[in-house]
Motif scaffolding. Sequence first.
Motif, PDB file in Angstrom:
ATOM      1  N   UNK A 140     -23.455 -51.694  57.109  1.00 10.08           N
ATOM      2  CA  UNK A 140     -23.697 -51.313  55.720  1.00 10.08           C
ATOM      3  C   UNK A 140     -22.468 -50.620  55.143  1.00 10.08           C
ATOM      4  N   UNK A 141     -22.271 -50.794  53.854  1.00 10.77           N
ATOM      5  CA  UNK A 141     -21.149 -50.152  53.189  1.00 10.77           C
ATOM      6  C   UNK A 141     -19.834 -50.847  53.495  1.00 10.77           C
ATOM      7  N   UNK A 142     -18.766 -50.148  53.214  1.00 10.14           N
ATOM      8  CA  UNK A 142     -17.429 -50.695  53.428  1.00 10.14           C
ATOM      9  C   UNK A 142     -17.005 -50.525  54.879  1.00 10.14           C
ATOM     10  N   UNK A 143     -16.208 -51.440  55.369  1.00 16.35           N
ATOM     11  CA  UNK A 143     -15.696 -51.374  56.737  1.00 16.35           C
ATOM     12  C   UNK A 143     -14.236 -51.798  56.719  1.00 16.35           C
ATOM     13  N   UNK A 144     -13.498 -51.256  57.650  1.00 16.03           N
ATOM     14  CA  UNK A 144     -12.062 -51.523  57.722  1.00 16.03           C
ATOM     15  C   UNK A 144     -11.753 -52.403  58.919  1.00 16.03           C
TER      16      UNK A 144
END
Length: 267
Positions: free
Chosen positions: A185-189
């Motif tokens: 979930x959300x942003x990931x790098x």
Amino acid sequence: MSIIKKCLSCVPAAIKNATIIPRGYAGGRGLPVKWVMPQKPSCISKEKSGDGGLDFHIKEDDYLKGFEKSSELQDANELVKKMFTIAFNPRRELVNLRKRKSTEMVQRHSHDTLSMECRIARLTTKILSLQEHQEKHPTNRKTKVILKEAIEKRQMWLKKLRIQDYPRFEYLLERLNLTYHPAPEGSWKMLTIKDCTRRHLQKHCDEIIQKKLDDYRAELKSQQKDFFTEKAKKLEFIRNEEIACGVTPTVSEEEIAAAKQIVATFA
């Protein structure tokens, strides 16, 4: 002649490139730690799909479906009996028997075959069979594509069941020995060598600092006994001198007793 001149013109550039030392990662050489990129698991592996395996309790001498209680087969020849066992039939018969066993694990009643749990159980059996086949034949691309699509389809069904009926979802994972890996979930790098090396180096520096702090704390703790012993003597000397000079003492007996009590704890 023109070919020879052309080849000779490339010699200086080749010598120059040969003398250049490869730079590698900027600042990566000489570091006390080295970060290694973790190996990415295959999209069809059990680690990625979450399959822990199932024990179907099926033996090679078990009969096919519909022939378990056949009275004619019980009185037949041994060779005829072997013809109706799992070992002497195509592999699809074994897979079908496994599907029936897995369906019986999760079905709500004896006639339940179309519920979400039964479909996921049959699909899980198919995935396990394809994974066994893929381990023996890793270059089979067609099987790999079918297996990947089956895993993604089951993941979609599990996500839907998780939203609709969470207790049933947990029960299904327990019965089929599955591990659900939800999408992040959300942003990931994305992992990069530069960023991960910096964090790894920062962790190494934090460990060094913490070790030095622990050593310094241990050193101070070892000096506490001598410190409080000397403190008790000096406080007692100050109090006696002030009393001898007729001055109101600034050091109380409780402070001296507290320092001596701390010294007694190190004994």
